[in-house]
Design an enzyme around this catalytic site. Structure first.
Site, mmCIF file in Angstrom:
data_model
loop_
_atom_site.group_PDB
_atom_site.id
_atom_site.type_symbol
_atom_site.label_atom_id
_atom_site.label_comp_id
_atom_site.label_asym_id
_atom_site.label_seq_id
_atom_site.Cartn_x
_atom_site.Cartn_y
_atom_site.Cartn_z
ATOM 1 C CG HIS A 74 -2.167 -0.740 1.024
ATOM 2 N ND1 HIS A 74 -3.054 -0.179 0.102
ATOM 3 C CD2 HIS A 74 -2.741 -1.847 1.577
ATOM 4 C CE1 HIS A 74 -4.057 -1.228 0.251
ATOM 5 N NE2 HIS A 74 -3.779 -2.050 0.958
ATOM 6 N NE ARG A 135 22.408 -8.190 7.502
ATOM 7 C CZ ARG A 135 21.409 -7.217 7.671
ATOM 8 N NH1 ARG A 135 20.211 -7.697 8.175
ATOM 9 N NH2 ARG A 135 21.832 -5.775 7.782
#
Length: 159
Positions: A74, A135
């Site tokens: 959005h 990660r």
């Protein structure tokens, strides 16, 4: 209770669980999600409802409880409308409890996403990712068709 009765009880529960699992995936596919029939969807997952056709999950992947997979944003708008972005999860992946996959992310094959991780960028194949943002914490992993590590045995990595 005898061993045979325990075994029979286990087999019946496994059979019923398989039926429920199949219904979950078929229900999601009827709503427009691109999910392979061999995928395991646990309860209480959150798949983006605005753009269901933008969520793609490859074969033999397992999506755990509480996982959120998004396919729209959005905040980024195009002509006043939310940005729609396809989100891909590869084959033989395991997305752990309460992980979040953001819109437009592409996750390769044979990937483990750690519990509570937020995946905001693309992930290559054969890795484990964890954290916020997620990660790479381990490379060169291999998974089987049940989304289980193949090169891990008795608490040790097999290289």
């Amino acid at each position: 209770m005898s061993r045979q009765r325990l075994y029979l009880k286990f087999r019946i529960r496994s059979y019923v669980a398989g039926i429920i699992q199949s219904l979950r995936v078929r229900s999601a596919r009827m709503k427009g999600y691109d999910i392979h029939l061999s995928v395991i969807l646990e309860r209480k997952i959150h798949l983006d409802r605005l753009y269901p056709g933008g969520i793609h999950i490859g074969e033999h992947s397992l999506i755990a409880s509480g996982v959120t997979i998004l396919s729209h944003d959005h905040c980024k708008r195009v002509d006043g409308q939310p940005l729609l972005a396809d989100t891909y999860i590869g084959r033989r992946c395991f997305v752990a409890v309460n992980a979040t996959i953001l819109p437009g992310v592409q996750i390769g094959d044979e990937v483990i996403v750690g519990a509570g991780s937020v995946v905001s960028g693309n992930v290559p194949s054969n890795v484990i990712v964890a954290g916020n943002p997620a990660r790479i914490i381990r490379e060169n992993i291999h998974m089987n068709d049940r989304s289980e590590l193949v090169n891990w045995q008795n608490g040790r990595w097999l290289e």
